[in-house]
Write an enzyme that holds these catalytic residues in place. Sequence first.
Site, PDB file in Angstrom:
ATOM      1  N   CYS A 337     -20.198 -14.469  26.084  1.00  0.00           N
ATOM      2  CA  CYS A 337     -19.876 -15.455  25.052  1.00  0.00           C
ATOM      3  C   CYS A 337     -20.778 -15.418  23.814  1.00  0.00           C
ATOM      4  O   CYS A 337     -20.259 -15.525  22.695  1.00  0.00           O
ATOM      5  CB  CYS A 337     -19.759 -16.859  25.619  1.00  0.00           C
ATOM      6  SG  CYS A 337     -20.533 -17.130  27.196  1.00  0.00           S
ATOM      7  N   ARG A 366     -26.439  -9.934  36.368  1.00  0.00           N
ATOM      8  CA  ARG A 366     -27.151 -11.141  36.778  1.00  0.00           C
ATOM      9  C   ARG A 366     -28.008 -10.812  37.984  1.00  0.00           C
ATOM     10  O   ARG A 366     -27.538 -10.153  38.915  1.00  0.00           O
ATOM     11  CB  ARG A 366     -26.148 -12.252  37.125  1.00  0.00           C
ATOM     12  CG  ARG A 366     -25.343 -12.651  35.924  1.00  0.00           C
ATOM     13  CD  ARG A 366     -24.320 -13.699  36.250  1.00  0.00           C
ATOM     14  NE  ARG A 366     -23.520 -13.976  35.072  1.00  0.00           N
ATOM     15  CZ  ARG A 366     -22.490 -14.813  35.036  1.00  0.00           C
ATOM     16  NH1 ARG A 366     -22.161 -15.480  36.120  1.00  0.00           N
ATOM     17  NH2 ARG A 366     -21.825 -15.000  33.934  1.00  0.00           N
ATOM     18  N   GLN A 384     -16.371  -8.861  33.844  1.00  0.00           N
ATOM     19  CA  GLN A 384     -15.491 -10.026  33.730  1.00  0.00           C
ATOM     20  C   GLN A 384     -14.275  -9.674  32.877  1.00  0.00           C
ATOM     21  O   GLN A 384     -14.404  -8.949  31.898  1.00  0.00           O
ATOM     22  CB  GLN A 384     -16.231 -11.165  33.028  1.00  0.00           C
ATOM     23  CG  GLN A 384     -17.410 -11.702  33.798  1.00  0.00           C
ATOM     24  CD  GLN A 384     -18.131 -12.777  33.012  1.00  0.00           C
ATOM     25  OE1 GLN A 384     -18.409 -12.596  31.826  1.00  0.00           O
ATOM     26  NE2 GLN A 384     -18.431 -13.884  33.654  1.00  0.00           N
ATOM     27  N   ASP A 386     -12.968 -11.178  30.581  1.00  0.00           N
ATOM     28  CA  ASP A 386     -13.403 -12.331  29.801  1.00  0.00           C
ATOM     29  C   ASP A 386     -12.611 -12.468  28.505  1.00  0.00           C
ATOM     30  O   ASP A 386     -12.139 -11.474  27.947  1.00  0.00           O
ATOM     31  CB  ASP A 386     -14.879 -12.110  29.435  1.00  0.00           C
ATOM     32  CG  ASP A 386     -15.635 -13.413  29.323  1.00  0.00           C
ATOM     33  OD1 ASP A 386     -15.017 -14.477  29.487  1.00  0.00           O
ATOM     34  OD2 ASP A 386     -16.853 -13.353  29.075  1.00  0.00           O
ATOM     35  N   HIS A 388     -12.635 -15.407  24.955  1.00  0.00           N
ATOM     36  CA  HIS A 388     -13.054 -16.694  24.400  1.00  0.00           C
ATOM     37  C   HIS A 388     -12.075 -17.093  23.326  1.00  0.00           C
ATOM     38  O   HIS A 388     -11.772 -16.309  22.423  1.00  0.00           O
ATOM     39  CB  HIS A 388     -14.481 -16.594  23.867  1.00  0.00           C
ATOM     40  CG  HIS A 388     -15.451 -16.352  24.966  1.00  0.00           C
ATOM     41  ND1 HIS A 388     -15.922 -15.104  25.281  1.00  0.00           N
ATOM     42  CD2 HIS A 388     -15.985 -17.201  25.877  1.00  0.00           C
ATOM     43  CE1 HIS A 388     -16.710 -15.190  26.321  1.00  0.00           C
ATOM     44  NE2 HIS A 388     -16.776 -16.445  26.713  1.00  0.00           N
ATOM     45  N   LYS A 472     -13.834 -28.039  33.477  1.00  0.00           N
ATOM     46  CA  LYS A 472     -13.224 -26.741  33.760  1.00  0.00           C
ATOM     47  C   LYS A 472     -12.138 -26.850  34.810  1.00  0.00           C
ATOM     48  O   LYS A 472     -12.017 -27.857  35.495  1.00  0.00           O
ATOM     49  CB  LYS A 472     -14.285 -25.746  34.203  1.00  0.00           C
ATOM     50  CG  LYS A 472     -15.001 -26.147  35.473  1.00  0.00           C
ATOM     51  CD  LYS A 472     -15.956 -25.062  35.935  1.00  0.00           C
ATOM     52  CE  LYS A 472     -16.655 -25.479  37.219  1.00  0.00           C
ATOM     53  NZ  LYS A 472     -17.434 -24.421  37.830  1.00  0.00           N
ATOM     54  N   HIS A 518     -13.551 -20.730  27.488  1.00  0.00           N
ATOM     55  CA  HIS A 518     -13.893 -19.503  28.217  1.00  0.00           C
ATOM     56  C   HIS A 518     -12.833 -19.355  29.296  1.00  0.00           C
ATOM     57  O   HIS A 518     -12.500 -20.334  29.935  1.00  0.00           O
ATOM     58  CB  HIS A 518     -15.220 -19.628  28.969  1.00  0.00           C
ATOM     59  CG  HIS A 518     -16.389 -20.075  28.161  1.00  0.00           C
ATOM     60  ND1 HIS A 518     -17.478 -19.270  27.980  1.00  0.00           N
ATOM     61  CD2 HIS A 518     -16.657 -21.234  27.542  1.00  0.00           C
ATOM     62  CE1 HIS A 518     -18.378 -19.931  27.256  1.00  0.00           C
ATOM     63  NE2 HIS A 518     -17.906 -21.121  26.980  1.00  0.00           N
TER      64      HIS A 518
END
Length: 643
Positions: A337, A366, A384, A386, A388, A472, A518
């Site tokens: 992000c 991570r 991910q 991912d 946004h 979320k 997200h």
Amino acid sequence: MINISLPDKSIRQVEVGTTAMDIAKSISEGLARNVLSAKFNDSVIDAFRPLTEDGSLQLLTWKDDEGKATMWHSSAHLMAEAVQQLYPEAKFGIGPNIENGFYYDIDFGDKTITQDDLTKIEKKMKELASQKQIFVRTEVPKVEALKTFKDKGDEYKVELIEGLQDGEISFYQCGDFTDLCRGPHIPSTSHIKAIKLLSIAGAYWRGDEKRKQLTRIYGITFPKKKELDAYLVLLEEAKKRDHRKIGKELELFTFSQRVGQGLPLWLPKGAMLRERLENYLKQVQKDAGYEPVITPHIGAKELYVTSGHYAKYGEDSFRPITTPNEGEEFLLKPMNCPHHCEIYRTKPHSYKELPIRYAEFGTVYRYEQSGELHGLTRVRGFTQDDAHIFCRPDQVKEEFKAVIKIVLQIFTALDFKNFITQISIRDPKTPEKYIGTDENWEKAENAIIEVAEESGLDYIVEEGEAAFYGPKMDFMVRDAIGRKWQLGTIQVDYNLPERFELEYIGKDNKKHRPVMIHRAPFGSMERFVAVLIEHTAGKFPLWLTPEQVRILPISEKYHEYAEKVLLLLKNYEIRAEIDYRSEKTGRKIRDAEIQRVPYMIIVGEKEETSGKVSVRRQGEGDKGSMSTDNLIKMITEEVQNAL
RNA sequence: GCUAUUGUAGCUCAGGGGUAGAGCACUUCCUUGGUAAGGAAGAGGUCAUGAGUUCAAAUCUCAUCAAUAGCUCCA
């Protein structure tokens, strides 16, 4: 008299002190025999608890989750009773029910418990269960409760009681075992007909590694032996579906000590499968107005200081990467992000441009604790799916809805039929834990719930589970053998736009702050592939599977014809291989079956002269012969219908 | 990260203070076959890594690394 309303909307007038069991009996003897507990105004109580006020009552049996929970909780007591009789020195920690069964944390002193002990305890439990012991509830003043367990020398219970308020302490007695317990419990141990103690594990008292490690015994019970047997079969099936095992067998991925813990290596077949998943999602996203972006694997430390993640996670992450230059530090990116925020900031945006949707299969790193790593489901480097979405506050709802649509589309394509969604909102009791205005939160939370309603989703709302920056929605799928997995997530975020000072120019020609959404429908490619493996037991849908067709020539004489067929299939982009080995057909079939190749094409004399092929479907057997045209049509249709 | 268990051939695993074992997979040869394992021969391992004990260590001890299970954690 009090009024008790039942689930069928009928209302019964009964005397004060009537129990749920009384009501069950008045309905039918059979029902009364099956009642495990009852739900009275949203709290689960003993079937023998006297009712003293008006309210709604639901009788709980084995069919209800709460009924199962009651049974398993009582089973934990039964186990403790058995343990106490066999090992009088044992001291007891806590013994709750869990999703599948129950456990009890027990301090056995110096004694180590083995599998043999479990068998012994199990036997004792069966003996005690057949005595039809009843559970007796007593309410106890705190002083007395403390005394009971101090006298018994059970320091764990004493500690638990010390944390409780006077007046809310109750004991349950079952046989000669009395335990501190809130309840509720089943009417009698006679409901427990089948018992299996599953495993032993160490567990720290109160989850604190500095405190004593107790022996945790896991078990499960059922009202019928048949159900226990079915459960044990299920456990076996789960073992067979383990993605780590299948991943190795099908050569999808591996790990190497030399590369490092939790860093998956995708083998060619796994990489091909993943690539197809990615391409599929890329297409779906392209159609939904997403724009691809690409960002590097590292970012300056300052970026994460700005995002706030460094303060929160910096200490528990991979150490910063330094350069020959003094004071220059980079971090492996733990999320995408901040990079995407910077992309948004490259130029001013008009309200007319929004929403802007940046998508990236971004690999993040991570530092998970070593004990947490598990196959592909928990790794240190993962990708991910991912994206946004930067939008105006008035667009949040619509965008959210569009994301849900994508998630559902994907679940359908991949045959995840059972899923529920969890909406995580603020805990109203601790507003200080969250950032952003109440107004925005309320709007976002309401928007999510409305969207869930409008999309016809089966959802639960969890208070206090929201991220600190916004509410979320998470998607939990049930796989083919009923296990729950958390996959996709959609999160509303007011925090990052603030921290990165993201803006757009509104209709009023003033600067406004966009809202970020997200979202990751798969969650991570690693985790998703793992779940997909376990869901399908490695029998992937045709469009995904690495090898769709294997051509099995009866003998060398038909290699040429096999190659002709192969070429035809390749023209239609069907992924096929020829088994050239000089093995018998039975052997080639067996190997292809084990490797879960969906279609086996057998070619020999018959096929060559007729210009046809013999088709066999994995797991189903011989499908007879057909023309290559029909085969190609069948396969391409199967692929198209899936998407 | 903590605790426990484990680490032997590509895979699954047996063995165990004195020259390393099986099945499957692999290679070669024979076999040329019709819907879940054809036959034979061969090749393949510093027994996770490092140190210690011992005349001698794959075996015993310790440390490290990794895997497994549970606990704690998960942007």
